[in-house]
Motif scaffolding. Structure first.
Motif, PDB file in Angstrom:
ATOM      1  N   TYR A   1      18.049  67.581  -8.241  1.00 57.97           N
ATOM      2  CA  TYR A   1      17.883  69.102  -8.590  1.00 57.97           C
ATOM      3  C   TYR A   1      18.965  69.275  -9.542  1.00 57.97           C
ATOM      4  CZ  TYR A   1      16.165  68.900  -3.737  1.00 57.97           C
ATOM      5  OH  TYR A   1      15.272  68.606  -2.517  1.00 57.97           O
ATOM      6  N   PRO A   2      18.548  70.151 -10.562  1.00 53.64           N
ATOM      7  CA  PRO A   2      19.458  70.277 -11.570  1.00 53.64           C
ATOM      8  C   PRO A   2      21.018  70.903 -11.173  1.00 53.64           C
ATOM      9  CG  PRO A   2      17.375  71.339 -12.053  1.00 53.64           C
ATOM     10  CD  PRO A   2      17.290  70.786 -10.593  1.00 53.64           C
ATOM     11  N   LYS A   3      21.952  70.782 -11.913  1.00 57.08           N
ATOM     12  CA  LYS A   3      23.102  70.937 -11.750  1.00 57.08           C
ATOM     13  C   LYS A   3      23.450  72.609 -11.104  1.00 57.08           C
ATOM     14  CE  LYS A   3      28.335  70.393 -12.661  1.00 57.08           C
ATOM     15  NZ  LYS A   3      28.624  71.786 -12.202  1.00 57.08           N
ATOM     16  N   LYS A   4      22.894  73.154 -12.038  1.00 56.21           N
ATOM     17  CA  LYS A   4      22.975  74.780 -11.994  1.00 56.21           C
ATOM     18  C   LYS A   4      22.342  75.276 -10.556  1.00 56.21           C
ATOM     19  CE  LYS A   4      19.023  76.351 -14.603  1.00 56.21           C
ATOM     20  NZ  LYS A   4      18.567  77.219 -15.645  1.00 56.21           N
ATOM     21  N   VAL A   5      21.458  74.417 -10.307  1.00 60.54           N
ATOM     22  CA  VAL A   5      20.533  74.866  -8.916  1.00 60.54           C
ATOM     23  C   VAL A   5      21.547  74.373  -7.856  1.00 60.54           C
ATOM     24  CG1 VAL A   5      18.581  74.452  -7.408  1.00 60.54           C
ATOM     25  CG2 VAL A   5      18.364  74.716  -9.934  1.00 60.54           C
TER      26      VAL A   5
ATOM     27  N   ARG B   1       5.623  76.435  -9.358  1.00 60.10           N
ATOM     28  CA  ARG B   1       4.956  75.715 -10.179  1.00 60.10           C
ATOM     29  C   ARG B   1       4.220  76.275 -11.607  1.00 60.10           C
ATOM     30  NH1 ARG B   1       3.952  70.219 -10.430  1.00 60.10           N
ATOM     31  NH2 ARG B   1       4.912  69.964  -8.128  1.00 60.10           N
ATOM     32  N   ALA B   2       3.521  77.459 -11.115  1.00 59.84           N
ATOM     33  CA  ALA B   2       3.145  78.017 -12.399  1.00 59.84           C
ATOM     34  C   ALA B   2       4.388  78.618 -13.297  1.00 59.84           C
ATOM     35  CB  ALA B   2       2.195  79.116 -11.749  1.00 59.84           C
TER      36      ALA B   2
ATOM     37  N   ALA C   1      10.787  71.181  -6.490  1.00 56.60           N
ATOM     38  CA  ALA C   1      11.472  70.768  -5.334  1.00 56.60           C
ATOM     39  C   ALA C   1      12.875  71.377  -5.042  1.00 56.60           C
ATOM     40  CB  ALA C   1      11.607  69.264  -5.640  1.00 56.60           C
ATOM     41  N   ALA C   2      13.799  71.671  -6.178  1.00 57.10           N
ATOM     42  CA  ALA C   2      14.991  72.248  -6.184  1.00 57.10           C
ATOM     43  C   ALA C   2      14.838  73.731  -5.748  1.00 57.10           C
ATOM     44  CB  ALA C   2      15.874  72.291  -7.489  1.00 57.10           C
TER      45      ALA C   2
END
Length: 270
Positions: free
Chosen positions: A82-86, A118-119, A138-139
């Motif tokens: 997952y991205p860091k901000k998330v 996703r969209a 996913a995050a």
């Protein structure tokens, strides 16, 4: 991937996989065949360029005889997915006893179905590659565990009417999204309100916002703009956000009226 912490984890995992593969006397293509993945995928994982799925690590552990050492890294890899901000926001949401959010452009992330999310990510510009879309979705879905956390936090949302009507992903995706709102809105610790477009007075014209009250009594704010996501800790700024959110909730439909409104919009999409 613009995340040094995640990159370091993936490089370390990749080196471990490579070391166990070479110790087993296998080539990348041979390991890929044994795992059901391509040689290119094995190469990318070993170089820290692709995020291995839990199944990849479990099967590699078994094939290479790593005795659980590769499978043990699933948790670290999952966080790096997952991205860091998330990750930072999800950590705060996991500690919050109260959470309030106003969404003015699309459904709030905690409410989105995977198809809706996703969209949204698929229409980003510059365009995301497919694996980055998978990572972002996913995050976002993982953050929704906040609804099932014990003890249950108090969660409130205010959604603009336009977010209920904008057909992101198409009519069927929107219908599924509205059905999800109706389900979440019946949870005893969740309140969803709708801000009708015809309201003349509106305290939320400054944009979306989120408030998180933590266990220690401290309240933080969160705002997200075009290219930046920011945690707000300055008490004076947080106080302004709290005042605005209180006004927004007072100006919106009540939770009961809002569920009736959402159900009406759902009927219009049939």
């Amino acid at each position: 991937m613009e995340d040094e912490e995640a990159e370091a984890v993936l490089r370390a995992v990749g080196r471990q996989i490579k070391a166990w593969r070479e110790a087993a006397g296998m080539r990348q293509g041979e390991l890929g065949t044994a795992l059901g993945y391509s040689e290119e995928m094995v190469s990318a994982v070993e170089r820290g360029r692709r995020i291995p799925k839990p199944d990849f690590l479990e099967r590699a552990d078994e094939v290479l005889g790593a005795g659980g050492k590769l499978a043990f890294m699933k948790e670290d890899v999952e966080r790096a997915r997952y991205p860091k901000k998330v990750r930072d926001l999800a950590k705060l949401e996991g500690e919050a006893v109260e959470l309030g959010a106003y969404a003015n452009h699309n459904m709030h992330g905690l409410l989105q179905t995977p198809e809706y999310a996703r969209a949204l990510f698929a229409m980003r510009r510059p365009a995301y590659p497919e694996d980055e879309i998978d990572r972002q979705v996913a995050a976002r879905v993982a953050r929704q565990s906040v609804f099932e956390r014990v003890p249950l936090p108090e969660i409130t949302f205010v959604l603009e009417e336009v977010t209920l009507r904008r057909p992101i992903g198409g009519r069927m995706v929107l219908r599924q999204q509205l059905e999800r709102l109706l389900h979440i809105g019946t949870l005893r610790h969740v309140a969803i309100q709708v801000m009708p477009t015809d309201r003349e007075d509106h305290a939320g014209m400054g944009g979306s916002l989120q408030l998180l009250k933590l266990r220690d009594g401290k309240t933080l704010g969160h705002s997200e703009a075009q290219l930046h996501s920011r945690i707000i800790s300055d008490p004076r700024e947080v106080q302004i956000l709290e005042m605005r959110y209180g006004m927004i909730r007072a100006q919106a439909l009540t939770p009961r009226e809002s569920l009736t409104f959402i159900d009406k919009v759902l009927g219009e999409t049939a």
